[in-house]
Scaffold this motif. Structure first.
Motif, mmCIF file in Angstrom:
data_model
loop_
_atom_site.group_PDB
_atom_site.id
_atom_site.type_symbol
_atom_site.label_atom_id
_atom_site.label_comp_id
_atom_site.label_asym_id
_atom_site.label_seq_id
_atom_site.Cartn_x
_atom_site.Cartn_y
_atom_site.Cartn_z
ATOM 1 N N PHE A 66 -7.198 2.507 7.244
ATOM 2 C CA PHE A 66 -6.551 1.067 7.369
ATOM 3 C C PHE A 66 -7.454 0.198 8.455
ATOM 4 O O PHE A 66 -7.882 -0.828 8.252
ATOM 5 C CB PHE A 66 -5.065 0.799 7.580
ATOM 6 C CG PHE A 66 -4.169 1.503 6.353
ATOM 7 C CD1 PHE A 66 -3.851 0.430 5.402
ATOM 8 C CD2 PHE A 66 -3.830 2.545 6.403
ATOM 9 C CE1 PHE A 66 -3.103 0.677 4.242
ATOM 10 C CE2 PHE A 66 -2.833 2.919 5.336
ATOM 11 C CZ PHE A 66 -2.485 1.980 4.202
ATOM 12 N N ARG A 67 -7.506 0.729 9.676
ATOM 13 C CA ARG A 67 -7.942 -0.015 10.709
ATOM 14 C C ARG A 67 -9.254 0.451 10.888
ATOM 15 O O ARG A 67 -9.545 1.699 10.569
ATOM 16 C CB ARG A 67 -7.220 0.164 11.951
ATOM 17 C CG ARG A 67 -5.699 -0.173 11.808
ATOM 18 C CD ARG A 67 -5.354 -1.524 12.180
ATOM 19 N NE ARG A 67 -6.041 -2.574 11.498
ATOM 20 C CZ ARG A 67 -5.215 -3.302 10.284
ATOM 21 N NH1 ARG A 67 -4.269 -3.066 10.064
ATOM 22 N NH2 ARG A 67 -6.012 -4.443 9.720
ATOM 23 N N CYS A 125 -8.329 -2.468 5.484
ATOM 24 C CA CYS A 125 -7.616 -3.809 5.721
ATOM 25 C C CYS A 125 -8.586 -4.961 5.282
ATOM 26 O O CYS A 125 -9.774 -5.230 5.906
ATOM 27 C CB CYS A 125 -7.119 -4.032 6.984
ATOM 28 S SG CYS A 125 -6.385 -5.535 7.298
ATOM 29 N N ALA A 126 -8.308 -5.713 4.180
ATOM 30 C CA ALA A 126 -9.264 -6.673 3.686
ATOM 31 C C ALA A 126 -9.128 -8.048 4.814
ATOM 32 O O ALA A 126 -10.029 -8.702 4.750
ATOM 33 C CB ALA A 126 -8.758 -7.286 2.450
ATOM 34 N N PHE A 127 -7.934 -7.970 5.512
ATOM 35 C CA PHE A 127 -7.826 -9.221 6.309
ATOM 36 C C PHE A 127 -8.586 -8.989 7.627
ATOM 37 O O PHE A 127 -8.996 -10.056 8.203
ATOM 38 C CB PHE A 127 -6.281 -9.014 6.968
ATOM 39 C CG PHE A 127 -5.514 -10.485 7.538
ATOM 40 C CD1 PHE A 127 -5.661 -11.507 6.559
ATOM 41 C CD2 PHE A 127 -5.279 -10.440 8.755
ATOM 42 C CE1 PHE A 127 -4.818 -12.785 7.261
ATOM 43 C CE2 PHE A 127 -4.863 -11.483 9.259
ATOM 44 C CZ PHE A 127 -4.771 -12.882 8.457
ATOM 45 N N TYR A 182 -8.509 -16.188 2.054
ATOM 46 C CA TYR A 182 -7.609 -15.047 1.888
ATOM 47 C C TYR A 182 -6.676 -15.538 0.890
ATOM 48 O O TYR A 182 -6.006 -16.331 0.884
ATOM 49 C CB TYR A 182 -6.797 -14.587 3.034
ATOM 50 C CG TYR A 182 -6.316 -13.031 2.856
ATOM 51 C CD1 TYR A 182 -7.083 -11.988 3.048
ATOM 52 C CD2 TYR A 182 -4.908 -12.658 2.636
ATOM 53 C CE1 TYR A 182 -6.801 -10.752 3.100
ATOM 54 C CE2 TYR A 182 -4.505 -11.454 2.423
ATOM 55 C CZ TYR A 182 -5.652 -10.106 2.550
ATOM 56 O OH TYR A 182 -5.160 -9.193 2.543
ATOM 57 N N CYS A 240 3.176 -6.839 6.429
ATOM 58 C CA CYS A 240 2.318 -5.500 6.495
ATOM 59 C C CYS A 240 2.942 -4.797 7.448
ATOM 60 O O CYS A 240 3.538 -4.913 8.430
ATOM 61 C CB CYS A 240 0.934 -6.339 7.530
ATOM 62 S SG CYS A 240 -0.035 -5.068 7.818
ATOM 63 N N ALA A 251 1.151 -1.961 8.303
ATOM 64 C CA ALA A 251 -0.369 -1.282 8.757
ATOM 65 C C ALA A 251 -1.023 -1.906 9.819
ATOM 66 O O ALA A 251 -1.954 -1.799 9.876
ATOM 67 C CB ALA A 251 -1.149 -1.167 7.490
ATOM 68 N N ILE A 304 -0.577 -5.718 11.260
ATOM 69 C CA ILE A 304 -0.977 -7.084 11.556
ATOM 70 C C ILE A 304 0.355 -7.659 11.518
ATOM 71 O O ILE A 304 1.350 -7.374 10.802
ATOM 72 C CB ILE A 304 -1.926 -7.550 10.241
ATOM 73 C CG1 ILE A 304 -2.952 -6.811 10.330
ATOM 74 C CG2 ILE A 304 -1.854 -9.151 10.446
ATOM 75 C CD1 ILE A 304 -4.148 -7.391 11.280
ATOM 76 N N PHE A 353 2.612 -10.007 10.394
ATOM 77 C CA PHE A 353 3.432 -10.827 9.859
ATOM 78 C C PHE A 353 4.436 -9.791 9.309
ATOM 79 O O PHE A 353 4.504 -9.752 8.113
ATOM 80 C CB PHE A 353 2.805 -11.657 8.889
ATOM 81 C CG PHE A 353 1.275 -11.315 8.389
ATOM 82 C CD1 PHE A 353 0.177 -11.709 8.822
ATOM 83 C CD2 PHE A 353 1.457 -10.277 7.040
ATOM 84 C CE1 PHE A 353 -1.016 -11.335 8.335
ATOM 85 C CE2 PHE A 353 -0.012 -9.762 6.479
ATOM 86 C CZ PHE A 353 -0.883 -10.498 7.241
ATOM 87 N N CYS A 391 -7.118 -2.619 1.171
ATOM 88 C CA CYS A 391 -5.851 -2.786 1.138
ATOM 89 C C CYS A 391 -5.491 -4.298 1.140
ATOM 90 O O CYS A 391 -6.222 -5.170 1.758
ATOM 91 C CB CYS A 391 -4.978 -2.435 2.557
ATOM 92 S SG CYS A 391 -3.542 -3.028 2.479
ATOM 93 N N PHE A 392 -4.666 -4.709 0.144
ATOM 94 C CA PHE A 392 -4.415 -6.189 -0.193
ATOM 95 C C PHE A 392 -2.675 -6.012 -0.290
ATOM 96 O O PHE A 392 -2.176 -7.207 -1.053
ATOM 97 C CB PHE A 392 -4.768 -6.537 -1.573
ATOM 98 C CG PHE A 392 -6.371 -6.869 -1.567
ATOM 99 C CD1 PHE A 392 -6.784 -7.837 -0.852
ATOM 100 C CD2 PHE A 392 -7.171 -6.277 -2.267
ATOM 101 C CE1 PHE A 392 -8.077 -8.324 -0.719
ATOM 102 C CE2 PHE A 392 -8.532 -6.617 -2.204
ATOM 103 C CZ PHE A 392 -9.154 -7.647 -1.575
ATOM 104 N N THR A 393 -2.055 -5.199 0.311
ATOM 105 C CA THR A 393 -0.649 -5.129 0.290
ATOM 106 C C THR A 393 0.019 -6.431 0.714
ATOM 107 O O THR A 393 1.088 -6.856 -0.100
ATOM 108 C CB THR A 393 -0.130 -3.828 1.129
ATOM 109 O OG1 THR A 393 -0.757 -2.957 0.502
ATOM 110 C CG2 THR A 393 1.285 -3.870 1.068
ATOM 111 N N CYS A 394 -0.411 -7.034 1.566
ATOM 112 C CA CYS A 394 0.195 -8.188 2.010
ATOM 113 C C CYS A 394 0.106 -9.353 0.961
ATOM 114 O O CYS A 394 1.201 -10.257 1.072
ATOM 115 C CB CYS A 394 -0.279 -8.578 3.402
ATOM 116 S SG CYS A 394 -2.018 -8.736 3.358
#
Ligand code: SF4
Length: 478
Positions: A181-182, A242-244, A385, A392, A394, A396, A398, A452-455
């Motif tokens: 993830f990170r 993480c895409a963010f 985004y 999240c 994982a 971040i 929010f 990851c696009f979970t958010c």
């Protein structure tokens, strides 16, 4: 509960050089990942920790370099995903003879705390890093092998982590979660024969070290007098980078999974221009700072003028800091007031504002209001985004759905276009074009299933959980 995102480093000089100057400089290069607190740990001492920016403790550097002189150290910059910004939550933490720094979030911390007798933790004081470290120390006492201990701990934990560990014996370890993830990279400084791991390659560059490679998901790296070694403690597929990080969090100069962040952001702008060409606009303006490369890519692709129509006030207390990762709403608003429009760039014009994301909508609404005040005739917002609708777990910040403007105004089955129309009314834009996951993955240059696009999607499969969403007050106690 206290969960961490943040930035970590772990440094070991095989030629015995004092690595503390490297730790300070590499942490400064990671300051964008956390602005609330920072710290350094060396073998055999209690960690040194301070609140605030690293630069605000500059007067202490000469003393710190001398007092904590060591050829092995770990360091941390903190941004809390949950919990209060106090010194006691700053890292590295020390549990028995093990110091720990953590970037990520352990989502099942309450369950894990039960395994370490954590009944005295309160929601405000529980630290996922502390609980994980206590559990790891228990496994280490039993197995006496870090890879085995990490393998067992991984099986007990749900969440994301990049850990750096330091033993009182002077060994430095780094472990990355099996989904990746990170980010975490490995580097080498030739002149001092010093190995280092860091959350981003910009921290390596800051001390003149070369990027060797990414630390692989599920890999444990050990740096000690015997040299550097590596073991896999877990293997999981697909990865979930993480895409963010690519649109917002990481530094533009960093390279992750072989991809330079600046180049990826510029491509994201180009791909957005192909998907959402707003050709009747007069000027493309980035929201400083993360969206600059994407705005440039968008403008170049459509042949539109690119201008810096919004500038950060570098001289106010909060103006040059990052608004999204500030923990308190009042601080976020103060930062947004530090964004100054250039009237000559936007007056009487249809302005395309390119932003990296809309999370709570606070920043976007302030910026649009500011642009209208200085005469922008139309404001279209292009967002790199996709709509962020899910918390999240994982790493971040929010954490609660109630804070997310795209959740409040778009339920699961709505299209991005519908959500954009609703959110534009809320924040005062004339139009919003949100990116989608497939377009974003192509622009980043990675298979969509490896990101990851979970958010955005609400698919928590990479984490292996089905979370029960809580309010911010339940999670942060504030
Ligand atoms: S949920 Fe979003 S912010 Fe969190 S790791 Fe996944 S992509 Fe990144």
């Amino acid at each position: 509960m206290v969960h961490e995102n943040c930035g970590v480093v772990g440094i070991f000089s095989l030629d015995g050089h004092n690595v503390i100057p490297f730790v300070i400089d590499s942490l400064r290069a990671l300051q964008h990942r956390g602005q609330e607190a920072w710290g350094i740990a060396v073998p055999g001492k209690s960690p040194f920790r301070r609140l605030g920016l690293i630069s605000s403790a500059a007067a202490e550097f000469p003393t710190v370099v001398k007092k904590y002189k060591s050829h092995a150290a770990i360091g941390h910059v903190r941004y809390s995903t949950l919990g209060k910004s106090t010194l006691e939550n700053a890292q590295p933490l020390k549990v028995k003879d093990l110091c720990v720094a953590h970037n990520g979030t352990i989502a099942n911390v309450e369950e894990l705390s039960g395994m370490v007798g954590g009944c005295t933790f309160t929601p405000q004081t529980m630290s996922d890093t502390l609980v994980a470290a206590q559990r790891l120390v228990m496994h280490l006492a039993d197995k006496e092998d870090m890879a085995e201990a990490m393998h067992i701990l991984k099986g007990e934990m749900v969440g994301s982590f990049c850990f750096t560990f330091l033993t009182d014996g002077g060994s430095v370890y780094a472990a990355r979660d099996p989904r990746g993830f990170r980010p975490l990279v490995l580097g080498h400084h030739r002149e001092t024969n010093t190995y280092m791991v860091a959350s981003e390659s910009c921290a390596l560059a800051a001390v003149g070290a070369q990027l060797v490679r990414d630390v692989e998901p599920g890999e444990l790296v050990k740096m000690s007098k015997g040299g550097i070694s590596s073991q896999q403690f877990a293997n999981e597929k697909p990865h979930a980078h993480c895409a963010f990080e690519y649109t917002y969090f990481a530094h533009p100069s960093s390279i992750m999974e072989g991809i330079n962040i600046y180049a990826a952001r510029k491509r994201i702008g180009q791909f957005l221009a192909r998907k959402f060409p707003i050709t009747n606009a007069d000027v493309v303006v980035p929201v400083p700072d993360s969206a600059r490369p994407a705005a440039l890519g968008y403008a170049q692709e459509l042949g539109l003028p690119f201008e810096e129509g919004l500038l950060k006030d570098r001289y106010s207390r909060k103006g040059s800091m990052r608004s999204f990762i500030e923990p308190y709403q009042s601080d976020r608003v103060e930062i947004n007031k530090g964004i100054i429009p250039i009237q000559e760039v936007v007056e009487g014009k249809h302005v395309i504002v390119v932003d990296d994301s809309i999370v709570r909508g606070t920043s976007s609404a302030e910026i649009i209001k500011t642009l209208r005040m200085v005469g922008a005739s139309r404001v279209s917002l292009v967002v790199t985004y996709p709509p962020i609708r899910y918390p999240c777990y994982a790493g971040i910040d929010f954490p609660s759905q109630e804070e997310l403007v795209a959740y409040q105004h778009g339920v699961t089955e709505d299209s991005n276009a519908t959500i954009g129309a609703r959110v534009s009314q809320v924040i005062g834009a004339d139009h919003i074009a949100y990116n989608d996951t497939s377009n974003l993955a192509k622009a980043i240059g990675m298979p969509e299933e490896e990101l990851c696009f979970t958010c955005s999607t609400g698919n928590y499969a990479p984490l292996g959980i089905r979370p029960v969403f809580k309010s911010r007050i339940q999670m942060k106690g504030e």
